[in-house]
Write an enzyme that holds these catalytic residues in place. Structure first.
Site, PDB file in Angstrom:
ATOM      1  N   ARG A 190       8.505 -17.041  17.319  1.00  0.00           N
ATOM      2  CA  ARG A 190       9.793 -17.682  17.526  1.00  0.00           C
ATOM      3  C   ARG A 190      10.093 -17.647  19.020  1.00  0.00           C
ATOM      4  O   ARG A 190       9.629 -16.757  19.739  1.00  0.00           O
ATOM      5  CB  ARG A 190      10.891 -16.962  16.740  1.00  0.00           C
ATOM      6  CG  ARG A 190      10.639 -16.890  15.232  1.00  0.00           C
ATOM      7  CD  ARG A 190      11.712 -16.073  14.537  1.00  0.00           C
ATOM      8  NE  ARG A 190      11.491 -15.951  13.089  1.00  0.00           N
ATOM      9  CZ  ARG A 190      10.835 -14.965  12.506  1.00  0.00           C
ATOM     10  NH1 ARG A 190      10.329 -13.980  13.244  1.00  0.00           N
ATOM     11  NH2 ARG A 190      10.677 -14.932  11.197  1.00  0.00           N
ATOM     12  N   TYR A 197       4.256 -24.148   4.858  1.00  0.00           N
ATOM     13  CA  TYR A 197       3.260 -24.774   5.722  1.00  0.00           C
ATOM     14  C   TYR A 197       2.169 -25.470   4.913  1.00  0.00           C
ATOM     15  O   TYR A 197       1.650 -26.508   5.303  1.00  0.00           O
ATOM     16  CB  TYR A 197       2.625 -23.726   6.641  1.00  0.00           C
ATOM     17  CG  TYR A 197       3.602 -23.066   7.579  1.00  0.00           C
ATOM     18  CD1 TYR A 197       4.505 -23.816   8.322  1.00  0.00           C
ATOM     19  CD2 TYR A 197       3.641 -21.689   7.718  1.00  0.00           C
ATOM     20  CE1 TYR A 197       5.415 -23.221   9.168  1.00  0.00           C
ATOM     21  CE2 TYR A 197       4.550 -21.072   8.578  1.00  0.00           C
ATOM     22  CZ  TYR A 197       5.433 -21.851   9.297  1.00  0.00           C
ATOM     23  OH  TYR A 197       6.336 -21.259  10.139  1.00  0.00           O
TER      24      TYR A 197
END
Length: 333
Positions: free
Chosen positions: A161, A293
């Site tokens: 992140r 994903y």
């Protein structure tokens, strides 16, 4: 300070509970602070008096619902942002409910407000050519360009992140083989991510050009202070616009720092990496997040489709018609 005043409870919530007892990160505290500033200003306008004159018993569930509706309709916030602000408000009332029995009914009404379900779009991700086009854009002859190139490479390598990457200090990096970096994610959970030799070389070169104290952030702005997430997003937007000349498909995509995280996750899925490994790599609490994903990668879906027995596909003749001996036997009956 009067125990019955709103100021008393807010001070206890932010200073004693979030900061001292729960040891929440600075970013969590600031996020909760911003949500409460907006909420208190909204309620004060509805009651036609200053924030300092508000009382705890005026912060009812109806006021919270009105604030959430205002956030979506007037401020045009997303459902995700709406739910984040509700979480900050509910956390406060959960804190009060445990300590003030007289406010139990008011707190229970607020805590019963549900989060709002919204659409879950597939995560945007980049292909290899698009990543390469973006990484070519920073001018590595300048300190700023070298910093940006190393930051983007780190995001792509680790799937970090943006704030996790910006918080990296020299003490978190091991540049000798096996190169690795320690990242601190949500809830201050630490995880170790290996580094490609190329990424380690970029970080080493950056440290040689701009040495940093052992426990201070590696990525800094032009004034020597820590680079902010907003600053990183601004620079990335510039590089994406420039890279679109080489890779026109970028014009159709909304690229932000988190896109590199999605890209790393999708590419790991396509490479056949086990989802539990990816979950630990990315610091996900639940496998459901990691599986997102897998759902996003169209190439993985296409390869899975190719594994289906061709004989069962539409347009193929039934099995019994492909066996001439069986047909001859049936004709002889």
């Amino acid at each position: 300070m009067n125990r019955e005043s709103l100021a008393y409870w807010l001070h206890a919530f932010f200073h004693e509970w979030l900061a001292e007892q729960r040891n929440c990160s600075r970013h969590t505290v600031l996020s909760y602070r911003d949500a409460w500033k907006l909420y208190l200003q909204f309620v004060a306008r509805r009651h036609h008096r200053p924030v300092s004159a508000l009382k705890l018993d005026e912060l009812t569930a109806d006021e919270v619902l009105a604030f959430l509706k205002h956030s979506e309709s007037e401020r045009r916030t997303s459902i995700g942002t709406r739910n984040c602000r509700l979480a900050a408000i509910r956390s406060f009332f959960r804190f009060v409910a445990d300590r003030e029995p007289l406010s139990a009914m008011q707190c229970a009404a607020v805590l019963s407000i549900p989060t709002k379900k919204g659409p879950k779009p597939e995560p945007d991700y980049l292909d290899g050519d698009e990543v390469a086009a973006i990484l070519r854009r920073p001018d590595r002859s300048t300190p700023e360009g070298q910093r940006d190139h190393a930051l983007l490479a780190l995001l792509y390598n680790t799937g970090a992140r943006i704030q996790e990457a910006l918080d990296v200090c020299p003490s978190n990096i091991r540049l000798t083989a096996p190169a690795q970096v320690k990242l601190y994610g949500k809830g201050r959970k630490a995880r170790i991510c290996p580094l490609w030799p190329e990424t380690a070389a970029l970080l080493k070169a950056l440290l040689e050009r701009q040495p940093r104290p052992y426990n201070e952030p590696l990525f800094v702005n032009r004034y020597g202070g820590p680079l902010s997430a907003a600053g990183a997003r601004f620079k990335l937007a510039q590089y994406v616009r420039a890279a679109a000349y080489d890779s026109p498909s970028l014009r159709k995509k909304r690229v932000h720092p988190h896109t590199f995280r999605h890209t790393a996750g999708v590419q790991m899925i396509a490479a056949g990496v086990d989802v539990t490994v990816i979950r630990n790599w990315f610091g996900h609490v639940s496998l459901d997040t990691t599986n997102h994903y897998a759902r996003a990668n169209i190439e993985t879906k296409r390869l899975a489709l190719e594994q289906v027995d061709r004989s069962t596909r539409p347009g193929s003749p039934p099995r019994w018609r492909r066996n001439p001996n069986l047909l001859a036997w049936l004709d002889a009956l």
